[in-house]
Design a protein around this motif. Structure first.
Motif, mmCIF file in Angstrom:
data_model
loop_
_atom_site.group_PDB
_atom_site.id
_atom_site.type_symbol
_atom_site.label_atom_id
_atom_site.label_comp_id
_atom_site.label_asym_id
_atom_site.label_seq_id
_atom_site.Cartn_x
_atom_site.Cartn_y
_atom_site.Cartn_z
ATOM 1 N N LYS A 122 -39.393 12.555 115.332
ATOM 2 C CA LYS A 122 -39.194 13.649 114.384
ATOM 3 C C LYS A 122 -38.911 14.941 115.158
ATOM 4 O O LYS A 122 -37.968 15.677 114.851
ATOM 5 C CB LYS A 122 -40.468 13.810 113.541
ATOM 6 N N GLU A 123 -39.718 15.176 116.176
ATOM 7 C CA GLU A 123 -39.558 16.359 117.020
ATOM 8 C C GLU A 123 -38.175 16.361 117.664
ATOM 9 O O GLU A 123 -37.475 17.366 117.691
ATOM 10 C CB GLU A 123 -40.662 16.330 118.082
ATOM 11 N N LEU A 124 -37.774 15.174 118.154
ATOM 12 C CA LEU A 124 -36.485 15.022 118.839
ATOM 13 C C LEU A 124 -35.337 15.351 117.899
ATOM 14 O O LEU A 124 -34.396 16.061 118.235
ATOM 15 C CB LEU A 124 -36.370 13.582 119.354
ATOM 16 N N LYS A 125 -35.460 14.847 116.649
ATOM 17 C CA LYS A 125 -34.401 15.056 115.663
ATOM 18 C C LYS A 125 -34.263 16.528 115.327
ATOM 19 O O LYS A 125 -33.164 17.078 115.259
ATOM 20 C CB LYS A 125 -34.753 14.276 114.387
ATOM 21 N N GLU A 126 -35.395 17.201 115.162
ATOM 22 C CA GLU A 126 -35.380 18.596 114.755
ATOM 23 C C GLU A 126 -34.870 19.510 115.864
ATOM 24 O O GLU A 126 -34.185 20.489 115.614
ATOM 25 C CB GLU A 126 -36.787 19.044 114.336
ATOM 26 N N ASN A 127 -35.204 19.181 117.105
ATOM 27 C CA ASN A 127 -34.892 20.086 118.213
ATOM 28 C C ASN A 127 -33.532 19.864 118.839
ATOM 29 O O ASN A 127 -33.146 20.596 119.732
ATOM 30 C CB ASN A 127 -35.962 19.999 119.302
ATOM 31 N N THR A 128 -32.854 18.792 118.447
ATOM 32 C CA THR A 128 -31.546 18.565 119.048
ATOM 33 C C THR A 128 -30.479 18.611 117.985
ATOM 34 O O THR A 128 -30.650 18.081 116.888
ATOM 35 C CB THR A 128 -31.486 17.201 119.759
ATOM 36 N N ALA A 129 -29.387 19.292 118.352
ATOM 37 C CA ALA A 129 -28.286 19.430 117.394
ATOM 38 C C ALA A 129 -27.129 18.533 117.799
ATOM 39 O O ALA A 129 -27.189 17.852 118.816
ATOM 40 C CB ALA A 129 -27.833 20.896 117.358
ATOM 41 N N GLY A 130 -26.110 18.478 116.983
ATOM 42 C CA GLY A 130 -24.872 17.783 117.327
ATOM 43 C C GLY A 130 -25.047 16.273 117.375
ATOM 44 O O GLY A 130 -25.889 15.692 116.676
ATOM 45 N N HIS A 131 -24.266 15.655 118.254
ATOM 46 C CA HIS A 131 -24.241 14.194 118.245
ATOM 47 C C HIS A 131 -25.570 13.628 118.754
ATOM 48 O O HIS A 131 -25.946 12.517 118.441
ATOM 49 C CB HIS A 131 -23.065 13.666 119.067
ATOM 50 N N LYS A 132 -26.317 14.433 119.519
ATOM 51 C CA LYS A 132 -27.615 13.947 120.004
ATOM 52 C C LYS A 132 -28.616 13.782 118.858
ATOM 53 O O LYS A 132 -29.412 12.854 118.830
ATOM 54 C CB LYS A 132 -28.181 14.900 121.050
ATOM 55 N N GLY A 133 -28.533 14.725 117.920
ATOM 56 C CA GLY A 133 -29.410 14.612 116.766
ATOM 57 C C GLY A 133 -29.063 13.376 115.949
ATOM 58 O O GLY A 133 -29.946 12.670 115.463
ATOM 59 N N VAL A 134 -27.762 13.113 115.840
ATOM 60 C CA VAL A 134 -27.307 11.916 115.101
ATOM 61 C C VAL A 134 -27.843 10.663 115.786
ATOM 62 O O VAL A 134 -28.341 9.735 115.147
ATOM 63 C CB VAL A 134 -25.765 11.877 115.042
ATOM 64 N N GLU A 135 -27.740 10.669 117.119
ATOM 65 C CA GLU A 135 -28.205 9.533 117.912
ATOM 66 C C GLU A 135 -29.708 9.307 117.686
ATOM 67 O O GLU A 135 -30.147 8.175 117.500
ATOM 68 C CB GLU A 135 -27.916 9.806 119.401
ATOM 69 N N ALA A 136 -30.480 10.394 117.668
ATOM 70 C CA ALA A 136 -31.923 10.286 117.459
ATOM 71 C C ALA A 136 -32.208 9.661 116.108
ATOM 72 O O ALA A 136 -33.071 8.791 115.963
ATOM 73 C CB ALA A 136 -32.582 11.654 117.583
ATOM 74 N N ALA A 137 -31.440 10.087 115.103
ATOM 75 C CA ALA A 137 -31.625 9.525 113.764
ATOM 76 C C ALA A 137 -31.302 8.032 113.759
ATOM 77 O O ALA A 137 -31.983 7.220 113.123
ATOM 78 C CB ALA A 137 -30.744 10.273 112.763
ATOM 79 N N ALA A 138 -30.248 7.662 114.532
ATOM 80 C CA ALA A 138 -29.840 6.254 114.595
ATOM 81 C C ALA A 138 -30.946 5.414 115.226
ATOM 82 O O ALA A 138 -31.262 4.303 114.784
ATOM 83 C CB ALA A 138 -28.550 6.117 115.394
ATOM 84 N N VAL A 139 -31.554 5.979 116.277
ATOM 85 C CA VAL A 139 -32.659 5.283 116.947
ATOM 86 C C VAL A 139 -33.805 5.064 115.974
ATOM 87 O O VAL A 139 -34.366 3.978 115.861
ATOM 88 C CB VAL A 139 -33.128 6.100 118.181
ATOM 89 N N GLU A 140 -34.111 6.121 115.237
ATOM 90 C CA GLU A 140 -35.203 6.025 114.274
ATOM 91 C C GLU A 140 -34.935 4.917 113.263
ATOM 92 O O GLU A 140 -35.811 4.138 112.922
ATOM 93 C CB GLU A 140 -35.358 7.374 113.571
ATOM 94 N N GLN A 141 -33.659 4.867 112.867
ATOM 95 C CA GLN A 141 -33.295 3.848 111.871
ATOM 96 C C GLN A 141 -33.418 2.443 112.451
ATOM 97 O O GLN A 141 -33.909 1.524 111.806
ATOM 98 C CB GLN A 141 -31.874 4.100 111.397
ATOM 99 N N GLN A 142 -32.997 2.317 113.706
ATOM 100 C CA GLN A 142 -33.063 0.999 114.357
ATOM 101 C C GLN A 142 -34.509 0.498 114.425
ATOM 102 O O GLN A 142 -34.796 -0.656 114.120
ATOM 103 C CB GLN A 142 -32.471 1.097 115.765
ATOM 104 N N LEU A 143 -35.406 1.437 114.788
ATOM 105 C CA LEU A 143 -36.821 1.056 114.865
ATOM 106 C C LEU A 143 -37.387 0.737 113.490
ATOM 107 O O LEU A 143 -38.200 -0.167 113.316
ATOM 108 C CB LEU A 143 -37.638 2.179 115.522
#
Lengths: 273, 440
Positions: free
Chosen positions: B75-96
């Protein structure tokens, strides 16, 4: 073969007894020496005996507790082993049933088991039962491994009791249980007593199980407790010697009093007749 | 009459039963267990290998606990990172999340999840093993491990600085990975490992080879010396003389004291600084300096053998003496009349008639010597540099110093096999008569 013992014979005996007893004498001497004396002289006597070492072993380490633990564990093992083995030995010596040779074979084979081969599962068993650092945790394996020889000795003793006595009891209408408790047990007392001494000494001396199962200092038995005096860098020889004397003296007295019984017990397994 | 016999054999079995049950439970079954342990990579000090696992298991406590932290970190990662990195973090969360749902499809996991979570929320450990560990199928476990590996890689790519949120998440993935207990059954893997230790490398045998050599060396020399000396003593004292009782008591004392205590006594006598025996050996020129006895290979081995001979020769003499006393005197008289020399009488009368006693005594002593533990453990601890390490000491150290029960059990099975072979050898020579006599 019966010859008169001559001078040569007695000098041999003196040398033999000297070699056997010297370590004990030396321990006794060391236990009375001061640490300074231990490290500086090799004299065969001491001019200023001190009881410092004896005081230390009972005050610094729970040596009295070690003795107590060994005594409890040894006594309980003896009682359990003798009761269980008497029944087995009586059945094998006196009753007719099939498979006796197999049972005896298994029992004897167990006496040959190396303890190291069973230590890890027994350790796990005792741990899972929550019996680590208890007296019972040692009594269980000790009793098991005392059974084979107890059964063997007691069978030999029971066989020596004349069969006619039991026949008479049977004719008089005694049950198997009555024959056992009224006729056999009293007559077998000397044999039972001899076996009990041997079982007790074996339990008193056991090291491997005691070392692994009871690691709490106040639950240790004498043999393990004593070896824990040895530190990484220093070895308190005076205290060790004092502890050795305390452990050995009761055993020497026991041996002196019961020597005939012990010898008959030890040799009953090895010699026919 | 038939009824009486039935009840007698019934009583017989009943009386034998307690001993048989105890022996089976605390002596025979443990040998089977030891063999079982020897097929596993079982280490008590390794959390994922501290028990026998035949299949993949999920450690619910660890999984649920880690999942709580992972959610927060992501959650922290998603909030603190913008752009494609934030998208990637969301994708990781979804995978888990998908992985979690797949796990929860299993009834066993779903039903345990809430109770475990409840316990953890109350800061209580999950002590019930059936609640804590769930069997996982091989496919599920593979899927789980693959997903975690993939996610770890993706998170590593996101990390820019040490200990940032992505880096922390990577560490949590390691926890996730460790939530799976892999089956630690390795078949004969431990045995193969020790086979390697038997081989000679650069002219030196491996540790097991050395331990076996030491054990055989100790067994053969001490038993041989004890037999020869014991027989000599028995022959000498096989007559009536004054002070017989005293001699017998003196003989029994070394036998009666604990081996650990006698080992300590000899440790003191052999000590390079304070030991009187070491000093004596030095004085008569047997050794170059008193320190040699316990610090060199040869010295320490001989020291151990001598200490053992001191403790058990008297016992051997006692057994043989009892055997000698059963030989009828008349035989010797007849021999004497027929003009047999002393030597002839010894070889033609004493030895053959004493043979059964000698064999039984040898059997007892060989087995005892082969499993020697206390004496070596206390006197030298197997040192110097494993020079006196016997196989029992090696097995003990592996089990209780390294806490490697799998390997230790393997070594103890090696001891067991050796002992069995030795016993079979002796029993073959002795014949089964002894057993039959007793059972009749």
């Amino acid at each position: 073969m019966e010859k008169k013992a001559g001078i040569g014979f007695y000098s041999f005996l003196v040398v033999f007894i000297f070699i056997v007893m010297f370590p004990f004498y030396w321990q006794f001497l060391t236990s009375l020496k001061t640490p300074n004396e231990i490290f500086t002289t090799f004299k065969l006597y001491t001019t200023e005996p001190s009881f410092q070492s004896y005081q230390t072993i009972f005050s610094v380490r729970p040596f009295a507790k070690y003795l107590y633990n060994s005594f409890i564990v040894g006594s309980l093992t003896t009682v359990f082993a003798i009761v269980i083995a008497s029944f087995t030995a009586y059945a094998i010596a006196r009753l007719k049933f099939k498979g006796k040779a197999i049972i005896l074979g298994v029992v004897l084979a167990v006496s040959m088991f190396p303890q190291i081969a069973v230590i890890s599962p027994i350790y796990m068993l005792i741990k899972n039962l929550g019996l680590r650092n208890t007296h019972l945790g040692l009594v269980i394996p000790y009793t098991t491994f005392a059974l084979p020889l107890s059964v063997w000795y007691l069978t030999t003793f029971f066989k020596k009791i004349p069969f006619s006595l039991e026949e008479a009891a049977k004719i008089d209408g005694a049950s198997i249980m009555q024959t056992f408790t009224r006729i056999i047990a009293p007559l077998a007392m000397p044999g039972v007593f001899t076996t009990a001494i041997l079982v007790f000494i074996a339990a008193w001396n056991e090291y491997l199980f005691a070392l692994t199962i009871n690691v709490k200092d106040e639950m240790r038995t004498v043999p393990v407790g004593i070896t824990m005096y040895v530190g990484q860098y220093t070895i308190p020889w005076g205290e060790l010697a004092a502890a050795t004397v305390v452990v050995t003296v009761p055993l020497i007295i026991m041996v002196l009093v019961f020597q005939k019984r012990i010898v008959s017990g030890l040799t009953s397994g090895a010699v026919k007749g | 009459m038939k009824k009486l016999k039935m009840s007698e054999s019934y009583a017989g079995y009943l009386m034998v039963l307690p001993a048989i049950v105890i022996i089976c439970a605390v002596a025979l079954w443990p040998v089977v267990r030891s063999f079982w342990y020897s097929m596993f990579d079982l280490r008590l000090n390794h959390p994922a290998k501290s028990a026998v696992y035949l299949s993949y298991k999920l450690d619910m406590e660890k999984y649920v606990d880690t999942r709580f932290y992972v959610e927060g970190t992501l959650k922290e990662l998603k909030e603190n990172t913008a752009g494609h990195k934030g998208v990637e973090a969301a994708a990781v969360e979804q995978q888990l999340g998908t992985l979690h749902n797949q796990l929860m499809q299993s009834e066993a996991i779903a039903s345990r999840y809430e109770p475990v979570k409840q316990l953890l929320d109350d800061f209580k450990p999950v002590s019930d093993a059936t609640l804590r560990y769930v069997d996982l199928s091989r496919e599920k476990a593979r899927l789980y491990l693959n997903t975690i590996a993939e996610v770890t890689e993706r998170l590593q790519a996101l990390s820019t600085a040490e200990n940032d949120a992505a880096d922390q998440a990577v560490e949590l993935m390691e926890e996730f990975r460790l939530s799976i207990m892999q089956p630690n059954f390795i078949g004969f893997g431990n045995y193969r490992y020790y086979l390697e230790e038997l081989k000679v490398h650069n002219g030196k045998p491996g540790r097991l080879g050395m331990a076996l050599l030491n054990t055989f060396y100790f067994t053969i020399s001490s038993v041989f010396l004890e037999l020869v000396l014991g027989l000599a003593i028995a022959l000498l004292i096989n007559k009536s003389f004054r002070g017989r009782g005293l001699v017998r008591a003196a003989i029994l004392v070394p036998w009666a004291i604990p081996t650990a205590v006698s080992a300590l006594m000899w440790k003191f006598l052999y000590d390079g600084q304070t030991g009187v025996v070491a000093k004596f050996c030095d004085m008569i020129g047997l050794v170059e300096n008193p320190g040699i006895l316990l610090t060199t290979r040869m010295g320490s081995m001989l020291s151990i053998i001598f200490a053992d001979v001191w403790k058990t020769t008297p016992y051997m003499a006692l057994l043989l003496l009892a055997g000698l006393q059963t030989i009828p005197v008349q035989l010797y008289e007849v021999g004497q009349v027929d003009g047999a020399t002393k030597l002839q009488r010894f070889f033609k009368i004493t030895l053959p008639l004493l043979k059964p006693t000698i064999l039984v005594a040898l059997l007892f002593r060989t087995l005892d010597a082969f499993r020697v533990f206390d004496l070596v453990f206390v006197l030298t601890g197997g040192g110097p540099a494993n020079a006196t390490e016997t196989i029992s000491v090696y097995a003990y150290k592996t089990m209780f110093a390294q806490m490697n029960f799998g390997r230790g059990a393997t070594l103890s099975i090696v001891v067991f096999i050796c002992i069995t072979l030795i016993s079979i050898g002796y029993v073959k020579i002795l014949g089964a008569d002894v057993l039959k006599d007793q059972a009749e």
